[in-house]
Design a protein around this motif. Structure first.
Motif, short mmCIF file in Angstrom:
data_model
loop_
_atom_site.label_atom_id
_atom_site.label_comp_id
_atom_site.label_asym_id
_atom_site.label_seq_id
_atom_site.Cartn_x
_atom_site.Cartn_y
_atom_site.Cartn_z
N GLU A 62 54.69 34.67 -13.08
CA GLU A 62 55.51 33.71 -12.34
C GLU A 62 57.01 34.00 -12.48
O GLU A 62 57.80 33.68 -11.58
CB GLU A 62 55.24 32.27 -12.81
N THR A 105 57.70 36.56 -6.78
CA THR A 105 57.82 35.42 -5.85
C THR A 105 57.22 35.85 -4.52
O THR A 105 57.10 37.04 -4.24
CB THR A 105 59.29 35.02 -5.62
N THR A 143 59.34 40.73 -4.95
CA THR A 143 59.25 39.74 -3.88
C THR A 143 58.13 40.17 -2.93
O THR A 143 58.25 41.20 -2.25
CB THR A 143 60.59 39.66 -3.11
#
Lengths: 198, 198
Positions: free
Chosen positions: A192, A196, B55
């Motif tokens: 986490e 993302t 990401t």
């Protein structure tokens, strides 16, 4: 298990591997170093530019000159490592591109005619290869001790030339079987904290 | 054999692995991505700084915005990849050092109080981790397609923030079983071209 790589290999390369602080006196052979190269040379780089160069510091005299340029905390372990390698990025890597990149004739001049472009590209791609190299050392059953402190400009002047940009110094050998041969495993970031999704 | 790593693992990670140009439609699961992280998080970085951030670009809308910023040759394959990841270096990695480096309390302020120092350190160490990540994708039985072309500053503005320095974009998925799914293996440099001994 979500990985295809077998657990013994996971342990060898990542889970049970540690940056070595002490080495056994067992020598590292040229055969082992060639086997490491013959494996990790396949790791990908942009345009297959393969800019990593490896300077093996083996003679006692050269070892002494290198140790003098390292930070104090790295001197003793480097003096006792079976082999120490200076990893650098070759800013003139484009001279090999006609051979390395037959799919794009002239890539050398199309993309890499300017030295600052080559330096940036060589540094980032050789850094990828430095990681492959560390993995390769572990694949040989050895431990790596990468170091970035010390007088890197001094190392460049003493061991390299203006075309080679030093990245790190890596001690290589079998890890000692004794207390303190590696630091305790430090914590890592969670999934986490790193990932993302957008 | 001079390597401790078994031949199947050598093939999976290096010898038979290729940068993917075409992917099968099979999805990449969060379980796989977590397993990759849980393996490669152990790869070494200086001061255990672990600056790599990932990401994942998954929504069709976000995918479209990303594809628009890539070079033309990378658009189609990125549009068809199951997952695409933007890898970046966190220039504020030092905020986690109290946890990541319990052996050196205060390292955050001792070594990394200046932003330019952090940026240089984050870039080179995240680049090492980008290589571990590519190896990890392969360890999951998947193929990686790393890309460095395109409008990296645009990608930063669109998907990251001022604290994150983009390194590369990586397509991830199972490689397609068809002609052209990867380029033919290009030549590599010999041991003699890469290694010198002093």
């Amino acid at each position: 298990m979500s990985l295809a790589l077998d657990p013994a290999a996971q342990d060898l390369l990542f889970r049970e591997a540690h940056t070595a602080q002490k080495f056994s006196p067992e020598p590292v052979t040229e055969e082992q170093l060639r086997a490491i190269h013959d494996l990790v040379k396949f790791g990908p780089t942009a345009f297959n530019q393969s800019p990593l160069r490896v300077t093996l510091v083996q003679s006692p005299e050269a070892r002494e000159r290198l140790v003098a340029l390292l930070s104090d905390g790295n001197k003793a372990k480097t003096a006792s490592a079976p082999v120490t390698a200076i990893l650098s990025a070759d800013a003139e890597f484009h001279q090999e591109l006609d051979v390395l990149l037959p799919a794009i004739p002239g890539a050398k001049d199309m993309f890499f005619s300017e030295r600052p472009v080559r330096e940036r590209s060589a540094l980032s791609n050789a850094q990828l290869q430095a990681a492959y190299f560390i993995i390769g050392v572990r694949a040989a059953g050895l431990a790596a001790g990468p170091m970035t402190g010390g007088d890197m400009e001094g190392i460049r002047k003493e061991f390299l030339d203006d075309d080679h940009l030093p990245l790190m110094v890596v001690n290589i050998g079998r890890i000692a079987e004794e207390e303190g041969a590696h630091h305790p495993r430090a914590p890592r970031l969670s999934y986490e904290q790193v990932f993302t999704t957008v």
